[in-house]
Write a protein that holds these residues in place. Structure first.
Motif, PDB file in Angstrom:
ATOM      1  N   ALA A 195       5.175  -5.518   3.868  1.00 23.64           N
ATOM      2  CA  ALA A 195       6.583  -5.111   3.854  1.00 23.64           C
ATOM      3  C   ALA A 195       6.705  -3.666   4.315  1.00 23.64           C
ATOM      4  O   ALA A 195       5.751  -2.889   4.215  1.00 23.64           O
ATOM      5  CB  ALA A 195       7.143  -5.270   2.448  1.00 23.64           C
ATOM      6  N   SER A 196       7.880  -3.315   4.796  1.00 26.61           N
ATOM      7  CA  SER A 196       8.162  -1.937   5.194  1.00 26.61           C
ATOM      8  C   SER A 196       8.513  -1.107   3.967  1.00 26.61           C
ATOM      9  O   SER A 196       8.795  -1.653   2.899  1.00 26.61           O
ATOM     10  CB  SER A 196       9.326  -1.904   6.172  1.00 26.61           C
ATOM     11  OG  SER A 196      10.529  -2.171   5.485  1.00 26.61           O
ATOM     12  N   VAL A 197       8.512   0.205   4.134  1.00 22.26           N
ATOM     13  CA  VAL A 197       8.808   1.119   3.029  1.00 22.26           C
ATOM     14  C   VAL A 197      10.195   0.867   2.451  1.00 22.26           C
ATOM     15  O   VAL A 197      10.347   0.712   1.242  1.00 22.26           O
ATOM     16  CB  VAL A 197       8.689   2.582   3.503  1.00 22.26           C
ATOM     17  CG1 VAL A 197       9.179   3.528   2.422  1.00 22.26           C
ATOM     18  CG2 VAL A 197       7.258   2.908   3.882  1.00 22.26           C
TER      19      VAL A 197
ATOM     20  N   VAL B 166       8.855   2.322  11.811  1.00 27.00           N
ATOM     21  CA  VAL B 166       8.697   1.593  10.558  1.00 27.00           C
ATOM     22  C   VAL B 166       7.226   1.490  10.149  1.00 27.00           C
ATOM     23  O   VAL B 166       6.356   1.128  10.940  1.00 27.00           O
ATOM     24  CB  VAL B 166       9.376   0.196  10.626  1.00 27.00           C
ATOM     25  CG1 VAL B 166       9.223  -0.424  11.998  1.00 27.00           C
ATOM     26  CG2 VAL B 166       8.863  -0.732   9.566  1.00 27.00           C
ATOM     27  N   ARG B 167       6.975   1.867   8.893  1.00 23.84           N
ATOM     28  CA  ARG B 167       5.633   1.794   8.320  1.00 23.84           C
ATOM     29  C   ARG B 167       5.492   0.495   7.542  1.00 23.84           C
ATOM     30  O   ARG B 167       6.286   0.210   6.659  1.00 23.84           O
ATOM     31  CB  ARG B 167       5.391   2.993   7.404  1.00 23.84           C
ATOM     32  CG  ARG B 167       4.076   2.925   6.629  1.00 23.84           C
ATOM     33  CD  ARG B 167       3.817   4.209   5.873  1.00 23.84           C
ATOM     34  NE  ARG B 167       3.740   5.335   6.785  1.00 23.84           N
ATOM     35  CZ  ARG B 167       2.656   5.681   7.451  1.00 23.84           C
ATOM     36  NH1 ARG B 167       1.548   4.971   7.330  1.00 23.84           N
ATOM     37  NH2 ARG B 167       2.674   6.720   8.253  1.00 23.84           N
ATOM     38  N   THR B 168       4.488  -0.282   7.908  1.00 24.96           N
ATOM     39  CA  THR B 168       4.274  -1.563   7.240  1.00 24.96           C
ATOM     40  C   THR B 168       3.097  -1.459   6.278  1.00 24.96           C
ATOM     41  O   THR B 168       2.022  -1.005   6.646  1.00 24.96           O
ATOM     42  CB  THR B 168       4.000  -2.673   8.272  1.00 24.96           C
ATOM     43  OG1 THR B 168       5.087  -2.721   9.192  1.00 24.96           O
ATOM     44  CG2 THR B 168       3.856  -4.019   7.591  1.00 24.96           C
TER      45      THR B 168
ATOM     46  N   VAL C  35      -3.609  -0.195  -1.346  1.00 28.04           N
ATOM     47  CA  VAL C  35      -2.656  -0.498  -0.273  1.00 28.04           C
ATOM     48  C   VAL C  35      -3.051   0.257   0.991  1.00 28.04           C
ATOM     49  O   VAL C  35      -3.520   1.393   0.909  1.00 28.04           O
ATOM     50  CB  VAL C  35      -1.222  -0.102  -0.712  1.00 28.04           C
ATOM     51  CG1 VAL C  35      -0.277  -0.067   0.482  1.00 28.04           C
ATOM     52  CG2 VAL C  35      -0.705  -1.060  -1.764  1.00 28.04           C
ATOM     53  N   ARG C  36      -2.925  -0.405   2.117  1.00 25.37           N
ATOM     54  CA  ARG C  36      -3.077   0.253   3.397  1.00 25.37           C
ATOM     55  C   ARG C  36      -1.755   0.147   4.130  1.00 25.37           C
ATOM     56  O   ARG C  36      -0.928  -0.714   3.810  1.00 25.37           O
ATOM     57  CB  ARG C  36      -4.193  -0.406   4.218  1.00 25.37           C
ATOM     58  CG  ARG C  36      -5.591   0.026   3.770  1.00 25.37           C
ATOM     59  CD  ARG C  36      -6.698  -0.694   4.511  1.00 25.37           C
ATOM     60  NE  ARG C  36      -6.553  -2.134   4.414  1.00 25.37           N
ATOM     61  CZ  ARG C  36      -6.069  -2.923   5.375  1.00 25.37           C
ATOM     62  NH1 ARG C  36      -5.705  -2.411   6.531  1.00 25.37           N
ATOM     63  NH2 ARG C  36      -5.965  -4.223   5.184  1.00 25.37           N
TER      64      ARG C  36
ATOM     65  N   HIS D 239       4.937   6.868  -4.871  1.00 22.29           N
ATOM     66  CA  HIS D 239       4.189   5.774  -5.495  1.00 22.29           C
ATOM     67  C   HIS D 239       3.279   5.102  -4.466  1.00 22.29           C
ATOM     68  O   HIS D 239       2.121   4.794  -4.751  1.00 22.29           O
ATOM     69  CB  HIS D 239       5.155   4.762  -6.093  1.00 22.29           C
ATOM     70  CG  HIS D 239       5.731   5.187  -7.406  1.00 22.29           C
ATOM     71  ND1 HIS D 239       4.940   5.501  -8.493  1.00 22.29           N
ATOM     72  CD2 HIS D 239       7.008   5.352  -7.819  1.00 22.29           C
ATOM     73  CE1 HIS D 239       5.715   5.844  -9.512  1.00 22.29           C
ATOM     74  NE2 HIS D 239       6.974   5.769  -9.127  1.00 22.29           N
ATOM     75  N   LEU D 240       3.800   4.906  -3.267  1.00 19.87           N
ATOM     76  CA  LEU D 240       2.990   4.296  -2.205  1.00 19.87           C
ATOM     77  C   LEU D 240       1.791   5.177  -1.857  1.00 19.87           C
ATOM     78  O   LEU D 240       0.698   4.675  -1.594  1.00 19.87           O
ATOM     79  CB  LEU D 240       3.846   4.046  -0.964  1.00 19.87           C
ATOM     80  CG  LEU D 240       4.772   2.830  -1.053  1.00 19.87           C
ATOM     81  CD1 LEU D 240       5.728   2.787   0.136  1.00 19.87           C
ATOM     82  CD2 LEU D 240       3.965   1.535  -1.132  1.00 19.87           C
TER      83      LEU D 240
END
Lengths: 115, 115
Positions: free
Chosen positions: B32-34, B69-71, B61-62, B51-52
């Motif tokens: 999912a995206s941010v 967009v960051r996935t 998480v990677r 948190h991410l």
DNA sequence: TGGTTGGTTAAGCATATACTTTAGTATCGT
DNA sequence: ACGATACTAAAGTATATGCTTAACCAACCA
């Protein structure tokens, strides 16, 4: 985090500290007194007591005092709780990858049948 | 805790927060995206990003950014690491109880054979 | 080109964590 | 009774955590 933490919060939080994990590692080999637990650690006794308080409030450790010595033992149920949470996520993720793989397989098959 | 934390420290610490566990629960169902991750949570975007960052520095998480967009996706290996630590302790404890039970059993047998 | 979308940076703030030292209080052994 | 042992309570301190708001930047899109 002003609302009260859940059991899972407390358990993971308790396990997040290396000193506390060392205490757990000691306690799975059998019950021990406070000073017995403190002996190998290079910090003050009160510090160890505070760590034990964290472990106890998470439910990972129970203790009872008889005479002047408090004996601590681990409670495996709480360990299971944390393990189960992780395991469920891992399973869910694995299941997803599996379904995804199968789906890609069907795509390849359909591709092979084409034209 | 002034020396750098171990992978296990970081992983359990990451899982100790309900918001971060919610993020993991979301991500095991797929990447999912941010902003997609932030949408159901009632806190600011920067808070979610922090948190991410915690999840990412733990290895749980990677993420990769393409365009703007960051996935994000979970990395199950790190989940296993935490699970294994717990499982080993639980096994050790169970084994101890087992041996203890067997020992008590032999004592009872010997007692029966006595006199 | 200019606005909207998606994300990032920085700063600030309240509370929590991980210790410390100091000063206790009950046992227990002699 | 007296000292040693085992733990406890209290206070102080430095750093970490979990947010916030206020900019800011870099695509994308009409």
């Amino acid at each position: 985090m002003l609302n009260q933490p859940s059991p899972l919060d407390l358990t993971f939080q308790a396990l997040a500290d290396p000193t506390r994990r060392a205490l757990v590692e000691r306690l799975v080999r059998g019950p021990a007194s406070v000073s017995e637990l403190a002996q190998p650690l290079k910090m003050s006794l009160p510090a160890v007591m505070q760590h034990l308080a964290v472990l106890e409030s998470s439910g990972l450790v129970r203790s009872e005092k008889v005479g002047r010595v408090r004996t601590c033992r681990i409670d495996a149920a709480q360990l299971s709780l944390a393990e189960q949470w992780i395991n469920q996520r891992r399973m869910e993720w694995a299941g997803r990858l599996d379904r995804l793989g199968r789906y890609l397989e069907t795509l390849k098959d359909e591709d092979g049948e084409e034209s």
